[in-house]
Scaffold this active site. Structure first.
Site, PDB file in Angstrom:
ATOM      1  N   GLN A   1      -6.812 -30.547  27.945  1.00 36.54           N
ATOM      2  CA  GLN A   1      -5.479 -29.679  28.163  1.00 36.54           C
ATOM      3  C   GLN A   1      -4.330 -30.399  28.779  1.00 36.54           C
ATOM      4  OE1 GLN A   1      -5.792 -25.289  27.385  1.00 36.54           O
ATOM      5  NE2 GLN A   1      -7.541 -25.785  28.485  1.00 36.54           N
ATOM      6  N   ASN A   2      -5.106 -31.270  29.872  1.00 36.90           N
ATOM      7  CA  ASN A   2      -4.309 -32.049  30.827  1.00 36.90           C
ATOM      8  C   ASN A   2      -3.418 -33.057  30.298  1.00 36.90           C
ATOM      9  OD1 ASN A   2      -5.368 -29.958  32.357  1.00 36.90           O
ATOM     10  ND2 ASN A   2      -7.004 -31.183  33.270  1.00 36.90           N
TER      11      ASN A   2
ATOM     12  N   ASP B   1      -2.151 -35.625  32.586  1.00 34.19           N
ATOM     13  CA  ASP B   1      -2.027 -36.259  33.885  1.00 34.19           C
ATOM     14  C   ASP B   1      -3.082 -37.556  33.748  1.00 34.19           C
ATOM     15  OD1 ASP B   1      -4.257 -33.649  35.472  1.00 34.19           O
ATOM     16  OD2 ASP B   1      -4.805 -35.471  34.279  1.00 34.19           O
TER      17      ASP B   1
ATOM     18  N   HIS C   1      -2.780 -31.708  24.416  1.00 33.76           N
ATOM     19  CA  HIS C   1      -1.336 -31.427  24.809  1.00 33.76           C
ATOM     20  C   HIS C   1      -0.671 -32.553  25.149  1.00 33.76           C
ATOM     21  CE1 HIS C   1      -2.941 -26.781  25.814  1.00 33.76           C
ATOM     22  NE2 HIS C   1      -2.667 -27.199  24.581  1.00 33.76           N
TER      23      HIS C   1
ATOM     24  N   CYS D   1      16.247 -41.706  17.216  1.00 36.57           N
ATOM     25  CA  CYS D   1      15.670 -42.796  16.649  1.00 36.57           C
ATOM     26  C   CYS D   1      14.218 -43.038  16.858  1.00 36.57           C
ATOM     27  CB  CYS D   1      16.731 -44.039  16.848  1.00 36.57           C
ATOM     28  SG  CYS D   1      16.157 -44.535  18.729  1.00 36.57           S
TER      29      CYS D   1
ATOM     30  N   CYS E   1      18.650 -41.740  25.088  1.00 35.62           N
ATOM     31  CA  CYS E   1      17.967 -43.093  24.484  1.00 35.62           C
ATOM     32  C   CYS E   1      19.247 -44.036  24.753  1.00 35.62           C
ATOM     33  CB  CYS E   1      18.091 -42.643  22.700  1.00 35.62           C
ATOM     34  SG  CYS E   1      17.361 -44.288  22.204  1.00 35.62           S
TER      35      CYS E   1
ATOM     36  N   GLY F   1     -12.103 -25.414  34.563  1.00 32.25           N
ATOM     37  CA  GLY F   1     -10.875 -25.319  35.231  1.00 32.25           C
ATOM     38  C   GLY F   1      -9.885 -25.038  34.041  1.00 32.25           C
TER      39      GLY F   1
ATOM     40  N   ASN G   1     -15.133 -22.161  36.557  1.00 36.87           N
ATOM     41  CA  ASN G   1     -13.601 -21.734  36.828  1.00 36.87           C
ATOM     42  C   ASN G   1     -13.791 -20.752  37.898  1.00 36.87           C
ATOM     43  OD1 ASN G   1     -11.070 -22.257  35.431  1.00 36.87           O
ATOM     44  ND2 ASN G   1     -10.971 -19.835  35.507  1.00 36.87           N
TER      45      ASN G   1
HETATM   46  N1  APR Z   1     -11.911 -25.218  40.501  1.00 30.15           N
HETATM   47  C1  APR Z   1     -11.997 -24.227  39.592  1.00 30.15           C
HETATM   48  N2  APR Z   1     -11.114 -23.688  38.816  1.00 30.15           N
HETATM   49  C2  APR Z   1      -9.910 -23.677  39.289  1.00 30.15           C
HETATM   50  C3  APR Z   1      -9.551 -24.773  40.302  1.00 30.15           C
HETATM   51  C4  APR Z   1     -10.717 -25.558  40.983  1.00 30.15           C
HETATM   52  N3  APR Z   1     -10.450 -26.298  41.791  1.00 30.15           N
HETATM   53  N4  APR Z   1      -8.227 -24.653  40.541  1.00 30.15           N
HETATM   54  C5  APR Z   1      -7.756 -23.706  39.559  1.00 30.15           C
HETATM   55  N5  APR Z   1      -8.707 -23.083  38.993  1.00 30.15           N
HETATM   56  C6  APR Z   1      -8.548 -22.309  37.797  1.00 30.15           C
HETATM   57  C7  APR Z   1      -7.580 -21.293  37.929  1.00 30.15           C
HETATM   58  O1  APR Z   1      -7.891 -20.100  38.601  1.00 30.15           O
HETATM   59  C8  APR Z   1      -7.514 -20.867  36.413  1.00 30.15           C
HETATM   60  O2  APR Z   1      -8.099 -19.818  36.169  1.00 30.15           O
HETATM   61  O3  APR Z   1      -8.215 -22.982  36.546  1.00 30.15           O
HETATM   62  C9  APR Z   1      -7.610 -22.394  35.724  1.00 30.15           C
HETATM   63  C10 APR Z   1      -6.286 -23.052  35.144  1.00 30.15           C
HETATM   64  O4  APR Z   1      -5.900 -22.437  34.284  1.00 30.15           O
HETATM   65  P1  APR Z   1      -4.223 -22.491  33.784  1.00 30.15           P
HETATM   66  O5  APR Z   1      -3.413 -22.634  35.145  1.00 30.15           O
HETATM   67  O6  APR Z   1      -3.981 -21.553  32.818  1.00 30.15           O
HETATM   68  O7  APR Z   1      -4.530 -23.945  33.032  1.00 30.15           O
HETATM   69  P2  APR Z   1      -4.850 -24.197  31.565  1.00 30.15           P
HETATM   70  O8  APR Z   1      -6.038 -23.337  31.288  1.00 30.15           O
HETATM   71  O9  APR Z   1      -5.343 -25.802  31.609  1.00 30.15           O
HETATM   72  O10 APR Z   1      -3.536 -23.895  30.612  1.00 30.15           O
HETATM   73  C11 APR Z   1      -3.662 -24.334  29.502  1.00 30.15           C
HETATM   74  O11 APR Z   1      -1.282 -23.803  29.265  1.00 30.15           O
HETATM   75  O12 APR Z   1       0.924 -23.447  29.897  1.00 30.15           O
HETATM   76  C12 APR Z   1      -0.125 -24.553  29.033  1.00 30.15           C
HETATM   77  O13 APR Z   1       0.233 -26.581  28.598  1.00 30.15           O
HETATM   78  C13 APR Z   1      -0.405 -25.718  29.494  1.00 30.15           C
HETATM   79  O14 APR Z   1      -2.475 -27.022  29.273  1.00 30.15           O
HETATM   80  C14 APR Z   1      -1.760 -25.971  29.616  1.00 30.15           C
HETATM   81  C15 APR Z   1      -2.258 -24.706  28.942  1.00 30.15           C
END
Ligand code: APR
Length: 266
Positions: A108-109, A111, A126, A137, A158, A198, A224
């Site tokens: 979902q990242n 980066d 995403h 365009c 643009c 994560g 997580n």
């Molecule tokens: N190790 C393990 N878990 C972690 C760590 C880590 N180092 N750092 C953060 N977390 C956990 C957080 O506690 C949280 O539960 O990772 C989870 C990240 O959840 P979100 O911030 O909701 O991210 P994500 O699940 O990727 O969100 C999905 O939401 O806003 C949209 O487009 C955006 O792609 C994103 C989507």
């Protein structure tokens, strides 16, 4: 919090065995795997949505009405995002792919840290932050061009038709790119193991992917640092940092493989 409890050590061994014996394992990653690279997640303690309201800063409706809100947030996050390096969690996932244990990375990242860590089969459901398209365009701009534009233009436009430029990330209210969406559903259905690393598993349709794996008899391994809605349906849940746990799973897999090889040498 970095010391490991005995129960976590047992879960790491069990996760290593499940992954080593799997035939079609995939990983689903979220922003949590990149926090140890300095990129904030969205819903963790200091998540992006704690500072910027997603409806105002992260939806396509608000972007079309007033792109400056998105660009203000982007200007704040871009330097960290563009300079971030993979952390041990990303490298562990790349190692599992190299061992032919992970068949694909669904992320979902935006980066591109999985790419930087050496992963190859990656589905960015995403989108990613390194392409920008003109809403008029359809001209395409890269990250370097946008970084230069942000310095001069409040709302990057643009050069050719002056329409607003939009990053190739999926904003709330937008559909996922078809190829990545359908490929990830297909992979989830075929997966005998889905490793989830994560992610809060709170944003559809990606948060439903593990349900395809479960419905086909596959198993979930969740790493997580906060609970998720699927914890009670997962085979293994480790509430700890991905940057610590994932390398330990890889280390355990290598240890098991050496033990198996030495047994067969007798
Ligand atoms: N190790 C393990 N878990 C972690 C760590 C880590 N180092 N750092 C953060 N977390 C956990 C957080 O506690 C949280 O539960 O990772 C989870 C990240 O959840 P979100 O911030 O909701 O991210 P994500 O699940 O990727 O969100 C999905 O939401 O806003 C949209 O487009 C955006 O792609 C994103 C989507």
């Amino acid at each position: 919090m970095d010391s490991l409890e005995q129960i976590e050590r047992e879960s790491i061994t069990k996760a290593a065995e499940l992954l080593l014996n799997s035939k079609n394992a995939v990983v689903l990653t979220g922003a949590g795997i990149s926090t140890e690279s300095g990129i904030p997640d969205f819903r963790g303690e200091s998540g992006i949505w704690m500072k910027y309201k997603p409806k105002i800063y992260g939806s396509i409706q608000s972007f079309l009405k007033d792109p400056s809100k998105f660009w203000k947030m982007a200007e704040d996050i871009a330097p960290t995002l563009f300079s971030a390096e993979p952390n041990p969690g990303h490298y562990a996932i790349a190692a599992l792919e190299k061992m032919n244990i992970l068949k694909a990375i669904i992320t979902q990242n935006i980066d591109e840290l999985h790419q930087k860590a050496g992963s190859i089969i990656i589905y960015e459901v995403h989108g990613n932050i390194n392409r920008f398209t003109c809403l008029g365009c359809r001209a395409s701009y890269n990250k370097e061009q946008i970084v230069r534009k942000i310095k001069k233009e409040k709302n990057p436009a643009c050069d050719y038709c002056a329409a607003p430029l939009k990053p190739s990330v999926v904003l709330f209210g937008e559909n996922l790119p078809n190829f990545e969406k359908y490929m990830s559903i297909d992979l989830a259905k075929k997966a005998d193991i889905m490793l989830i690393a994560g992610s809060s598993l709170t944003v559809a349709p990606v948060c439903d992917l593990p349900l395809y794996t479960l419905s086909e008899g596959g198993k979930l391994i969740i790493v997580n640092d906060q609970p998720t809605y699927l914890d009670d349906r997962a085979e293994i849940v480790i509430n700890h940092k991905t940057g610590i746990i994932l390398p330990l799973i890889v280390k355990e897999i290598k240890k098991i493989k050496v033990e198996h090889e030495s047994e067969t040498d007798i």
